[in-house]
Write an enzyme that holds these catalytic residues in place. Structure first.
Site, PDB file in Angstrom:
ATOM      1  N   ARG A 193     -10.150  -8.852   5.654  1.00  0.00           N
ATOM      2  CA  ARG A 193      -8.840  -9.001   4.999  1.00  0.00           C
ATOM      3  C   ARG A 193      -8.476 -10.447   4.707  1.00  0.00           C
ATOM      4  O   ARG A 193      -7.668 -10.716   3.824  1.00  0.00           O
ATOM      5  CB  ARG A 193      -7.759  -8.396   5.900  1.00  0.00           C
ATOM      6  CG  ARG A 193      -7.624  -6.938   5.660  1.00  0.00           C
ATOM      7  CD  ARG A 193      -6.449  -6.249   6.219  1.00  0.00           C
ATOM      8  NE  ARG A 193      -5.442  -6.954   6.917  1.00  0.00           N
ATOM      9  CZ  ARG A 193      -4.623  -6.377   7.791  1.00  0.00           C
ATOM     10  NH1 ARG A 193      -4.760  -5.091   8.057  1.00  0.00           N
ATOM     11  NH2 ARG A 193      -3.688  -7.046   8.378  1.00  0.00           N
ATOM     12  N   GLU A 218     -14.050   2.528  10.740  1.00  0.00           N
ATOM     13  CA  GLU A 218     -13.316   2.644  12.019  1.00  0.00           C
ATOM     14  C   GLU A 218     -12.703   4.037  12.208  1.00  0.00           C
ATOM     15  O   GLU A 218     -12.503   4.489  13.337  1.00  0.00           O
ATOM     16  CB  GLU A 218     -12.199   1.595  12.076  1.00  0.00           C
ATOM     17  CG  GLU A 218     -11.201   1.770  10.916  1.00  0.00           C
ATOM     18  CD  GLU A 218     -10.127   0.718  10.813  1.00  0.00           C
ATOM     19  OE1 GLU A 218     -10.043  -0.160  11.668  1.00  0.00           O
ATOM     20  OE2 GLU A 218      -9.352   0.789   9.829  1.00  0.00           O
ATOM     21  N   ASP A 267      -8.534  -0.806   1.601  1.00  0.00           N
ATOM     22  CA  ASP A 267      -9.209   0.475   1.856  1.00  0.00           C
ATOM     23  C   ASP A 267      -9.444   1.296   0.589  1.00  0.00           C
ATOM     24  O   ASP A 267     -10.171   2.273   0.611  1.00  0.00           O
ATOM     25  CB  ASP A 267      -8.367   1.324   2.824  1.00  0.00           C
ATOM     26  CG  ASP A 267      -8.331   0.744   4.228  1.00  0.00           C
ATOM     27  OD1 ASP A 267      -9.035  -0.249   4.478  1.00  0.00           O
ATOM     28  OD2 ASP A 267      -7.595   1.276   5.080  1.00  0.00           O
ATOM     29  N   ARG A 322     -34.028  -3.593  16.684  1.00  0.00           N
ATOM     30  CA  ARG A 322     -32.817  -3.024  17.271  1.00  0.00           C
ATOM     31  C   ARG A 322     -32.083  -2.099  16.297  1.00  0.00           C
ATOM     32  O   ARG A 322     -32.283  -2.175  15.085  1.00  0.00           O
ATOM     33  CB  ARG A 322     -31.840  -4.150  17.637  1.00  0.00           C
ATOM     34  CG  ARG A 322     -32.214  -4.847  18.911  1.00  0.00           C
ATOM     35  CD  ARG A 322     -31.314  -6.032  19.146  1.00  0.00           C
ATOM     36  NE  ARG A 322     -31.522  -6.570  20.485  1.00  0.00           N
ATOM     37  CZ  ARG A 322     -31.191  -7.795  20.848  1.00  0.00           C
ATOM     38  NH1 ARG A 322     -30.654  -8.626  19.988  1.00  0.00           N
ATOM     39  NH2 ARG A 322     -31.404  -8.198  22.082  1.00  0.00           N
ATOM     40  N   GLY A 334       0.812  -1.216   0.000  1.00  0.00           N
ATOM     41  CA  GLY A 334       0.000   0.000   0.000  1.00  0.00           C
ATOM     42  C   GLY A 334       0.842   1.262   0.000  1.00  0.00           C
ATOM     43  O   GLY A 334       2.024   1.233  -0.394  1.00  0.00           O
ATOM     44  N   GLY A 381       2.285   3.077   2.338  1.00  0.00           N
ATOM     45  CA  GLY A 381       3.515   3.036   3.139  1.00  0.00           C
ATOM     46  C   GLY A 381       4.609   2.268   2.409  1.00  0.00           C
ATOM     47  O   GLY A 381       5.766   2.719   2.325  1.00  0.00           O
ATOM     48  N   ARG A 395     -26.916  -2.778  19.345  1.00  0.00           N
ATOM     49  CA  ARG A 395     -25.881  -3.813  19.370  1.00  0.00           C
ATOM     50  C   ARG A 395     -24.773  -3.426  18.382  1.00  0.00           C
ATOM     51  O   ARG A 395     -25.026  -2.748  17.387  1.00  0.00           O
ATOM     52  CB  ARG A 395     -26.448  -5.181  18.962  1.00  0.00           C
ATOM     53  CG  ARG A 395     -27.457  -5.756  19.947  1.00  0.00           C
ATOM     54  CD  ARG A 395     -26.800  -6.168  21.258  1.00  0.00           C
ATOM     55  NE  ARG A 395     -27.712  -6.850  22.153  1.00  0.00           N
ATOM     56  CZ  ARG A 395     -28.512  -6.256  23.039  1.00  0.00           C
ATOM     57  NH1 ARG A 395     -28.514  -4.927  23.145  1.00  0.00           N
ATOM     58  NH2 ARG A 395     -29.311  -6.972  23.817  1.00  0.00           N
ATOM     59  N   ARG A 400      -9.352   3.417   7.513  1.00  0.00           N
ATOM     60  CA  ARG A 400      -8.570   4.294   8.403  1.00  0.00           C
ATOM     61  C   ARG A 400      -8.805   5.764   8.049  1.00  0.00           C
ATOM     62  O   ARG A 400      -9.252   6.544   8.878  1.00  0.00           O
ATOM     63  CB  ARG A 400      -7.101   3.910   8.223  1.00  0.00           C
ATOM     64  CG  ARG A 400      -6.105   4.680   9.015  1.00  0.00           C
ATOM     65  CD  ARG A 400      -4.777   3.981   8.948  1.00  0.00           C
ATOM     66  NE  ARG A 400      -4.778   2.820   9.818  1.00  0.00           N
ATOM     67  CZ  ARG A 400      -4.448   2.828  11.107  1.00  0.00           C
ATOM     68  NH1 ARG A 400      -4.054   3.945  11.665  1.00  0.00           N
ATOM     69  NH2 ARG A 400      -4.487   1.744  11.829  1.00  0.00           N
TER      70      ARG A 400
HETATM   71  O1  F6P Z   1      -4.721  -0.373   5.890  1.00  0.00           O
HETATM   72  C1  F6P Z   1      -5.656  -1.360   5.878  1.00  0.00           C
HETATM   73  C2  F6P Z   1      -6.169  -1.640   7.225  1.00  0.00           C
HETATM   74  O2  F6P Z   1      -7.045  -2.680   6.979  1.00  0.00           O
HETATM   75  C3  F6P Z   1      -6.858  -0.482   7.975  1.00  0.00           C
HETATM   76  O3  F6P Z   1      -8.167  -0.228   7.568  1.00  0.00           O
HETATM   77  C4  F6P Z   1      -6.751  -0.933   9.395  1.00  0.00           C
HETATM   78  O4  F6P Z   1      -6.823   0.117  10.310  1.00  0.00           O
HETATM   79  C5  F6P Z   1      -5.401  -1.566   9.406  1.00  0.00           C
HETATM   80  O5  F6P Z   1      -5.195  -2.108   8.128  1.00  0.00           O
HETATM   81  C6  F6P Z   1      -5.210  -2.596  10.476  1.00  0.00           C
HETATM   82  O6  F6P Z   1      -4.027  -3.275  10.232  1.00  0.00           O
HETATM   83  P1  F6P Z   1      -3.251  -4.236  11.246  1.00  0.00           P
HETATM   84  O7  F6P Z   1      -4.226  -4.800  12.199  1.00  0.00           O
HETATM   85  O8  F6P Z   1      -2.609  -5.251  10.381  1.00  0.00           O
HETATM   86  O9  F6P Z   1      -2.244  -3.401  11.910  1.00  0.00           O
END
Ligand code: F6P
Length: 371
Positions: free
Chosen positions: A291, A237, A142, A177, A117, A119, A282, A186
């Site tokens: 993943r 998240e 993502d 519910r 990705g 990084g 809930r 992210r």
């Molecule tokens: O970058 C992809 C991703 O799935 C993010 O959405 C998530 O926050 C992160 O990886 C979690 O990665 P790991 O649990 O491997 O550190």
């Protein structure tokens, strides 16, 4: 014999094995190329003894539908920030990139294909600037890379999210519910947005649109009549309230640079209750189910296209570039351009308009946004 080294970096993603298989199968059509896999991203080449795996057609047979990566991956450390334990037990991070490039040359490796990705591709660009013959293959569930129309793994993640919404609808309707489904995302809310539209959710919360808890509550209340009804919220998240921050905690894993997201769903439940929500709530956190596992057909096809293209770029010496999907072509862009800006959901995104058109709320004040 010429050699290409393949590695997978960052979080795993459905389709990684299909890329590896495609690289190997394309290389096998040449008579003079051997493919090596570096175990756990660059760790394999940096470790002593070196951990490389010969990847031949036998090794990759039938792996296109397997989840994960047969050469493993990591989102910690790397050649520019290799963790070394100090005498006092603390860790320091050292730059081993020059040493690694020398080792790659010493081992007769002519080119590197780095599947990862943003990084990972930042690392690829830095290594390219240091003279390494490197090619990037984009990977992210993502879908937050802007230099490609799509990445493999993304559609599988949406599928998993959508199936989760479908299941939650039946239990939510049976009990009247509110269900909050927390999905990955992210900085970019693409998975949440797509799963919300495909699953017919009422509310979708994404990092790009800060939400107002009272607006979410009004939308929920409008779905209930005399205690009957239900509501589904799909929340990325990384979503956050208008006046607030993401729900995250620092990681103590050595070499892990990201903060760890997760827990927004439970915060949302609390906040809804505090705001006066009288319905039962809930929370389901989908997490890494998005993943892991088998890639859907679309992702296998895209991953295979990326793998073949990457090997052809090696054959043509097109280094410093990343494979890219620009419909209907599989092409490439410079790594430098590839890492310029992330692919975030913008307010004029067609799918945002579609979502609004079917009544999905993003928990925002539309009037305030228009001003
Ligand atoms: O970058 C992809 C991703 O799935 C993010 O959405 C998530 O926050 C992160 O990886 C979690 O990665 P790991 O649990 O491997 O550190």
């Amino acid at each position: 014999m010429r050699r290409v080294m393949v590695l997978t970096g960052g979080g795993d993603c459905p389709g990684l094995n299909a890329v590896i298989r495609a690289v190997v199968k394309r290389a096998a059509q040449e008579n003079d190329w051997e493919v090596l896999g570096s175990i756990k991203a660059f760790d394999g080449i940096l470790n002593e003894p070196t951990e490389l795996m010969i990847l031949d057609e036998e090794k990759v047979a039938g792996i296109h539908y397997q989840g994960g990566t047969i050469i493993q991956t990591t989102n910690k450390g790397g050649p520019f920030a290799w963790p070394v334990k100090k005498k006092d037990g603390s860790w320091e991070y050292v730059d081993r990139s020059d040493e690694m490039i020398r080792k790659i040359q010493y081992l007769g490796i002519d080119a590197v294909i780095s599947i990862g990705g943003d990084g990972s591709q930042r690392i690829s660009q830095k290594l390219f600037e240091k003279g390494l013959n490197i090619i990037g293959v984009p990977k992210t569930i993502d879908n937050d890379l802007s230099a490609t129309d799509s990445t493999f793994g993304f559609q599988t993640a949406i599928q998993v999210g959508t199936e989760a919404v479908d299941k939650l609808v039946t239990t939510a309707a049976s009990h009247n519910r509110v269900f909050i489904l927390e999905v990955m995302g992210r900085d970019a809310g693409w998975i949440a947005l797509n799963a919300a539209v495909a699953g017919g959710a009422e509310i979708c919360l994404i990092p790009e649109i800060p939400y107002d808890i009272n607006i979410i509550l009004s939308k929920i209340n409008a779905r209930f009549h005399r205690g009957k009804g239900f509501a589904i919220i799909v929340a990325a998240e990384g979503a956050r309230p208008k006046e607030g921050t993401v729900v995250a905690h620092a990681s103590n894993e050595v070499g892990y640079e990201n903060v760890r997201l997760g827990g927004l769903g439970f915060k949302l439940e609390d906040d809804l209750k505090k705001a006066g929500c009288e319905h039962d709530v809930r929370v389901t956190v989908l997490g890494h189910l998005q993943r892991g596992g088998v890639p859907i057909a679309y992702d296998r096809v895209l991953a295979t296209q990326f793998g073949v293209k990457a090997m052809e770029m090696v054959l043509n010496g097109e280094y410093g570039r990343m494979v890219s999907y620009s419909h209907p072509y599989i092409t490439s862009v410079t790594l430098k351009d590839a890492i310029q800006k992330p692919n975030l959901v913008t307010l004029d995104t067609a799918l945002i308009k579609t979502a609004r058109g079917v009544g999905i709320s993003f928990g925002e004040d539309l009037i305030a946004l228009e001003e």
